[in-house]
Design a protein around this motif. Sequence first.
Motif, mmCIF file in Angstrom:
data_model
loop_
_atom_site.group_PDB
_atom_site.id
_atom_site.type_symbol
_atom_site.label_atom_id
_atom_site.label_comp_id
_atom_site.label_asym_id
_atom_site.label_seq_id
_atom_site.Cartn_x
_atom_site.Cartn_y
_atom_site.Cartn_z
ATOM 1 N N ASP A 1 -2.028 -0.783 -3.466
ATOM 2 C CA ASP A 1 -1.450 -2.127 -3.384
ATOM 3 C C ASP A 1 -2.298 -3.107 -4.103
ATOM 4 O O ASP A 1 -3.528 -3.242 -3.739
ATOM 5 N N GLU A 2 -1.580 -3.868 -5.071
ATOM 6 C CA GLU A 2 -2.463 -5.133 -5.481
ATOM 7 C C GLU A 2 -2.489 -6.188 -4.457
ATOM 8 O O GLU A 2 -1.344 -6.439 -3.717
ATOM 9 N N ILE A 3 -3.491 -6.873 -4.387
ATOM 10 C CA ILE A 3 -3.463 -8.110 -3.367
ATOM 11 C C ILE A 3 -3.561 -9.498 -4.142
ATOM 12 O O ILE A 3 -4.553 -9.766 -5.023
ATOM 13 N N LEU A 4 -2.459 -10.328 -3.730
ATOM 14 C CA LEU A 4 -2.579 -11.616 -4.499
ATOM 15 C C LEU A 4 -3.401 -12.276 -4.095
ATOM 16 O O LEU A 4 -3.785 -12.113 -2.988
ATOM 17 N N VAL A 5 -4.206 -13.242 -4.668
ATOM 18 C CA VAL A 5 -5.360 -14.231 -4.361
ATOM 19 C C VAL A 5 -5.050 -15.446 -4.438
ATOM 20 O O VAL A 5 -4.553 -16.041 -5.648
ATOM 21 N N LYS A 6 -5.232 -16.168 -3.195
ATOM 22 C CA LYS A 6 -4.953 -17.895 -3.304
ATOM 23 C C LYS A 6 -5.962 -18.341 -2.889
ATOM 24 O O LYS A 6 -6.948 -18.001 -2.413
ATOM 25 N N LYS A 7 -5.795 -19.854 -3.048
ATOM 26 C CA LYS A 7 -6.822 -20.747 -2.576
ATOM 27 C C LYS A 7 -6.829 -20.790 -1.047
ATOM 28 O O LYS A 7 -5.657 -21.129 -0.457
ATOM 29 N N GLY A 8 -7.881 -20.845 -0.361
ATOM 30 C CA GLY A 8 -7.939 -21.242 1.021
ATOM 31 C C GLY A 8 -7.910 -19.865 2.040
ATOM 32 O O GLY A 8 -7.364 -18.900 1.684
ATOM 33 N N ALA B 1 -2.237 -7.041 6.556
ATOM 34 C CA ALA B 1 -3.468 -6.496 6.496
ATOM 35 C C ALA B 1 -3.866 -5.704 5.426
ATOM 36 O O ALA B 1 -4.221 -4.754 5.184
ATOM 37 N N LYS B 2 -4.078 -6.772 4.483
ATOM 38 C CA LYS B 2 -4.636 -6.282 3.182
ATOM 39 C C LYS B 2 -5.998 -5.702 2.984
ATOM 40 O O LYS B 2 -6.331 -4.907 2.197
ATOM 41 N N PHE B 3 -6.965 -6.039 4.067
ATOM 42 C CA PHE B 3 -8.100 -5.489 4.359
ATOM 43 C C PHE B 3 -8.429 -4.377 5.326
ATOM 44 O O PHE B 3 -9.320 -4.267 5.771
ATOM 45 N N HIS B 4 -7.144 -3.847 5.742
ATOM 46 C CA HIS B 4 -7.419 -2.829 6.909
ATOM 47 C C HIS B 4 -8.080 -1.475 6.564
ATOM 48 O O HIS B 4 -8.736 -1.290 7.398
ATOM 49 N N ASN B 5 -8.460 -1.109 5.087
ATOM 50 C CA ASN B 5 -9.267 0.032 5.113
ATOM 51 C C ASN B 5 -10.500 -0.544 4.402
ATOM 52 O O ASN B 5 -11.113 0.293 3.693
ATOM 53 N N ILE B 6 -10.969 -1.823 4.713
ATOM 54 C CA ILE B 6 -12.175 -2.014 4.090
ATOM 55 C C ILE B 6 -13.356 -1.220 4.293
ATOM 56 O O ILE B 6 -14.459 -1.030 3.741
ATOM 57 N N HIS B 7 -13.348 -0.507 5.523
ATOM 58 C CA HIS B 7 -14.271 0.384 6.133
ATOM 59 C C HIS B 7 -14.572 1.725 4.783
ATOM 60 O O HIS B 7 -15.655 2.411 5.088
ATOM 61 N N LYS B 8 -13.559 1.864 4.166
ATOM 62 C CA LYS B 8 -13.601 2.933 3.279
ATOM 63 C C LYS B 8 -14.218 2.792 1.990
ATOM 64 O O LYS B 8 -14.582 3.808 1.220
#
Length: 225
Positions: free
Chosen positions: A81-88, A129-136
């Motif tokens: 999945d792509e993750i949209l990035v916003k300010k804040g 939960a966009k960073f759910h798999n950050i541990h990978k």
Amino acid sequence: MARARNRIAGVISVFGELLITAGLVLGLFVAYSLWWTNVLADRAAGRDGNQVRDNWAAQGPGALDTKDGIGFLHVPAMGDDEILVKKGTDSETLNNGVAGYYTAPIKSALPQDKQGNFTLAAHRDGHGAKFHNIHKLKSGDPIVFESKDTWFVYKVYKTLPETTKYNVDVLQPVPKESGKKQPGRYITLTTCTPMYTSDYRYIVWGELSRTEKVDANRTPPAELR
């Protein structure tokens, strides 16, 4: 004696029913927190992401930032999945299924800046939960940021599986805790840990490897193919 036993049995029966009801309410709350908020957040992020791409198509050359978002994060190790990035990084922003770049306590650099630390936060559970798999994520893994006209390709070089939520030094322009001592072009991903809690923070640091101009077909860089 029998009457007393009946009273005790009645109390136990009512207490049992209350426990069942409480369990059902708790189950519904967990389902709402871990499933339905993801559904709502993904819908909101999808609408905003489409708006960003529509704006890019309608605009000529211009500033990176838009009112709907500045671009998209692509992290193959965390999923497709792509993750949209916003300010804040306030809850109003992050609850809509996006990653947000810090404006405080230490202001984030943006990818096009000649030096600095592009610092991002997102939820690990619920609300997309966009960073759910950050541990990978491991050293050498790519993190790609897509702007209107440029692909920014970063490579992970250090992770910090647990630190206090008050450790703002991880956001410094030169993230010395990651081992860096000189200004550069860095990216930092932050989220809560352990899963389903907000007790600590999980940190991933990357450094810009290269940039590529976006072509007419928006062909992704090799790291995303």
